[in-house]
Design a protein around this motif. Structure first.
Motif, PDB file in Angstrom:
ATOM      1  N   THR A 206      37.649   6.256  44.668  1.00 29.49           N
ATOM      2  CA  THR A 206      36.825   6.542  45.846  1.00 29.49           C
ATOM      3  C   THR A 206      37.675   6.871  47.061  1.00 29.49           C
ATOM      4  N   ARG A 207      38.822   6.238  47.219  1.00 28.26           N
ATOM      5  CA  ARG A 207      39.704   6.560  48.344  1.00 28.26           C
ATOM      6  C   ARG A 207      40.252   7.978  48.216  1.00 28.26           C
ATOM      7  N   GLN A 208      40.638   8.359  47.009  1.00 34.93           N
ATOM      8  CA  GLN A 208      41.129   9.715  46.811  1.00 34.93           C
ATOM      9  C   GLN A 208      40.011  10.736  46.992  1.00 34.93           C
ATOM     10  N   GLU A 209      38.811  10.382  46.579  1.00 35.53           N
ATOM     11  CA  GLU A 209      37.675  11.296  46.697  1.00 35.53           C
ATOM     12  C   GLU A 209      37.306  11.544  48.155  1.00 35.53           C
ATOM     13  N   PHE A 210      37.276  10.490  48.948  1.00 32.19           N
ATOM     14  CA  PHE A 210      36.809  10.624  50.328  1.00 32.19           C
ATOM     15  C   PHE A 210      37.917  10.896  51.328  1.00 32.19           C
ATOM     16  N   LEU A 211      39.124  10.441  51.053  1.00 30.47           N
ATOM     17  CA  LEU A 211      40.218  10.664  51.991  1.00 30.47           C
ATOM     18  C   LEU A 211      41.048  11.879  51.626  1.00 30.47           C
ATOM     19  N   GLY A 212      40.877  12.382  50.433  1.00 38.35           N
ATOM     20  CA  GLY A 212      41.557  13.598  50.014  1.00 38.35           C
ATOM     21  C   GLY A 212      43.000  13.359  49.628  1.00 38.35           C
ATOM     22  N   SER A 213      43.769  14.429  49.648  1.00 39.16           N
ATOM     23  CA  SER A 213      45.144  14.365  49.189  1.00 39.16           C
ATOM     24  C   SER A 213      46.067  13.672  50.179  1.00 39.16           C
ATOM     25  N   THR A 214      45.599  13.411  51.394  1.00 41.71           N
ATOM     26  CA  THR A 214      46.446  12.723  52.377  1.00 41.71           C
ATOM     27  C   THR A 214      46.685  11.273  51.981  1.00 41.71           C
ATOM     28  N   PHE A 215      45.830  10.749  51.130  1.00 44.75           N
ATOM     29  CA  PHE A 215      45.989   9.357  50.727  1.00 44.75           C
ATOM     30  C   PHE A 215      47.065   9.184  49.659  1.00 44.75           C
ATOM     31  N   ASP A 216      47.337  10.203  48.880  1.00 45.32           N
ATOM     32  CA  ASP A 216      48.316  10.096  47.788  1.00 45.32           C
ATOM     33  C   ASP A 216      49.646   9.752  48.359  1.00 45.32           C
TER      34      ASP A 216
ATOM     35  N   MET B 119      41.153  -4.906  37.299  1.00 39.94           N
ATOM     36  CA  MET B 119      41.774  -3.622  36.996  1.00 39.94           C
ATOM     37  C   MET B 119      40.759  -2.493  37.093  1.00 39.94           C
ATOM     38  N   PHE B 120      39.562  -2.708  36.540  1.00 35.16           N
ATOM     39  CA  PHE B 120      38.530  -1.684  36.625  1.00 35.16           C
ATOM     40  C   PHE B 120      38.106  -1.447  38.078  1.00 35.16           C
ATOM     41  N   GLU B 121      38.010  -2.523  38.831  1.00 33.31           N
ATOM     42  CA  GLU B 121      37.616  -2.390  40.233  1.00 33.31           C
ATOM     43  C   GLU B 121      38.706  -1.678  41.037  1.00 33.31           C
TER      44      GLU B 121
END
Length: 114
Positions: free
Chosen positions: A104-114, A95-97
């Motif tokens: 990290t995906r949201q940080e690097f891929l931005g709002s397009t990942f949501d 769960m933590f992982e």
């Protein structure tokens, strides 16, 4: 004179009915508490935490007394109880992982990942 294994065994241990009635009463009380969680319409983490707490306590009572684990050797209890505890620890680690991976995906891929 050769004695058989059954002749040298001690009598089977019988537990008083009072022990089982007390455990049954505690199971009834814990079940009542878990139903009261829904009756009082609790929501969110408090609801699920209380339901899981009551469920775990009831399962522990059933394992300890009705499955006679309270009177077994400690090694047998460890052999039965330790694997589920380790699975829960591994689930918590995952769960933590998963939270870290999502962050990290949201940080690097931005709002397009949501």
């Amino acid at each position: 004179m050769v004695q058989t294994a059954t002749a040298t065994r001690t009598h089977d241990q019988h537990h008083p009915i009072k022990v089982y009635l007390v455990v049954w009463a505690w199971l009834f009380v814990l079940s009542t508490f878990s139903y009261l969680v829904d009756y009082f319409q609790l929501h969110g983490y408090l609801r699920w935490s209380l339901i899981l707490l009551f469920m775990t306590l009831k399962a522990g009572l059933i394992i300890a007394f009705f499955m006679h684990m309270a009177w077994e050797r400690l090694t047998l209890a460890y052999a039965i109880l330790l694997p589920p505890v380790l699975v829960l620890i591994f689930v918590a680690i995952m769960m933590f992982e998963a939270e870290y991976t999502l962050f990290t995906r949201q940080e690097f891929l931005g709002s397009t990942f949501d």
